[in-house]
Scaffold this motif. Structure first.
Motif, PDB file in Angstrom:
ATOM      1  N   TYR A 151       0.918  -1.103  -0.135  1.00 51.63           N
ATOM      2  CA  TYR A 151       0.091  -0.237  -0.001  1.00 51.63           C
ATOM      3  C   TYR A 151       0.951   1.199  -0.019  1.00 51.63           C
ATOM      4  CZ  TYR A 151      -3.914  -2.960   1.585  1.00 51.63           C
ATOM      5  OH  TYR A 151      -4.808  -3.856   1.375  1.00 51.63           O
ATOM      6  N   SER A 164     -15.129   2.851   0.519  1.00 50.98           N
ATOM      7  CA  SER A 164     -13.943   2.415   0.138  1.00 50.98           C
ATOM      8  C   SER A 164     -12.671   3.434   0.776  1.00 50.98           C
ATOM      9  CB  SER A 164     -13.532   2.012  -1.357  1.00 50.98           C
ATOM     10  OG  SER A 164     -13.958   3.264  -2.070  1.00 50.98           O
ATOM     11  N   ARG A 184     -12.316   2.669   4.340  1.00 48.54           N
ATOM     12  CA  ARG A 184     -11.755   1.565   4.627  1.00 48.54           C
ATOM     13  C   ARG A 184     -10.276   1.592   4.364  1.00 48.54           C
ATOM     14  NH1 ARG A 184     -16.210  -2.732   2.143  1.00 48.54           N
ATOM     15  NH2 ARG A 184     -17.521  -2.642   3.979  1.00 48.54           N
ATOM     16  N   GLN A 185     -10.074   2.317   3.187  1.00 47.55           N
ATOM     17  CA  GLN A 185      -8.394   2.522   3.020  1.00 47.55           C
ATOM     18  C   GLN A 185      -7.725   3.148   4.123  1.00 47.55           C
ATOM     19  OE1 GLN A 185      -8.153   5.306  -0.340  1.00 47.55           O
ATOM     20  NE2 GLN A 185      -5.944   4.717  -0.803  1.00 47.55           N
ATOM     21  N   THR A 242      -7.217   0.790   6.789  1.00 47.46           N
ATOM     22  CA  THR A 242      -6.403  -0.265   6.538  1.00 47.46           C
ATOM     23  C   THR A 242      -4.721   0.293   6.880  1.00 47.46           C
ATOM     24  OG1 THR A 242      -7.518  -0.982   4.969  1.00 47.46           O
ATOM     25  CG2 THR A 242      -5.203  -1.528   4.603  1.00 47.46           C
ATOM     26  N   TYR A 243      -4.568   1.800   6.480  1.00 45.27           N
ATOM     27  CA  TYR A 243      -3.207   2.186   6.487  1.00 45.27           C
ATOM     28  C   TYR A 243      -3.101   2.312   7.953  1.00 45.27           C
ATOM     29  CZ  TYR A 243      -3.610   3.623   1.654  1.00 45.27           C
ATOM     30  OH  TYR A 243      -3.817   3.347   0.306  1.00 45.27           O
ATOM     31  N   ALA A 260      -4.387   0.620  10.478  1.00 44.44           N
ATOM     32  CA  ALA A 260      -3.834  -0.588  11.336  1.00 44.44           C
ATOM     33  C   ALA A 260      -2.553  -1.218  10.884  1.00 44.44           C
ATOM     34  CB  ALA A 260      -5.138  -1.556  10.983  1.00 44.44           C
ATOM     35  N   LEU A 261      -2.315  -1.254   9.554  1.00 41.50           N
ATOM     36  CA  LEU A 261      -0.785  -1.780   8.990  1.00 41.50           C
ATOM     37  C   LEU A 261       0.245  -0.804   9.533  1.00 41.50           C
ATOM     38  CD1 LEU A 261      -1.921  -2.533   5.388  1.00 41.50           C
ATOM     39  CD2 LEU A 261      -1.350  -4.095   7.340  1.00 41.50           C
ATOM     40  N   ASN A 299      -8.022   5.016  15.272  1.00 46.02           N
ATOM     41  CA  ASN A 299      -7.836   3.438  15.213  1.00 46.02           C
ATOM     42  C   ASN A 299      -7.717   2.933  16.653  1.00 46.02           C
ATOM     43  OD1 ASN A 299      -7.270   1.008  14.411  1.00 46.02           O
ATOM     44  ND2 ASN A 299      -4.983   1.568  14.158  1.00 46.02           N
TER      45      ASN A 299
END
Length: 138
Positions: A67, A90, A93-94, A97-98, A100-101, A138
């Motif tokens: 990503y 979306s 969610r994008q 995701t960032y 979390a990662l 988050n």
């Protein structure tokens, strides 16, 4: 103390985003807003990284550049920039995701193309995110 640091940085980011939107309006490309916002943030003395590659490790195997986050400010806040009329799930969610990662706590979803460049509430927005600013924790 940590909360104050996040609030101060967030306030600076939002101020810069408003300045950029006020000066250039809502019709430029996302890449343009990203470059101009970086200049604004750095002029405030903030550390900014652009186009940050995110690797994923799965079962000991590194997947490089899985990503790419638009910006990270002060190693704390992830910015995902858009230049579209409305956003959907979306884009939310994008950014999630960032966060979390990269194990980050706070992200800002900034849509310079929104007709209403104000704060929106994800919980009350449904599928269409029509405001320009969203704070994601988050």
């Amino acid at each position: 103390m940590i909360k104050m640091i996040y609030e101060e940085i967030t306030s600076q980011i939002i101020g810069c985003a408003f300045d950029v939107r006020r000066k250039y309006g809502k019709y430029m490309l996302e890449s343009f807003y990203e470059q101009v916002l970086e200049i604004e943030l750095k002029s405030q003395g903030l550390k900014v990284e652009r186009q940050v590659h995110i690797d994923i490790v799965h079962k000991g195997v590194v997947i490089p550049n899985a990503y790419v986050a638009d910006m990270i400010v002060e190693d704390k806040i992830v910015l995902e920039l858009k230049a579209v009329k409305t956003m959907g799930v979306s884009e939310f969610r994008q950014l999630m995701t960032y966060l979390a990662l990269m194990d980050k706590r706070l992200g800002l979803l900034i849509n310079f193309g929104a007709a209403d460049f104000s704060f929106g509430d994800i919980k009350n927005s449904g599928i269409t995110l029509d405001k320009g600013l969203y704070r994601i924790i988050n």
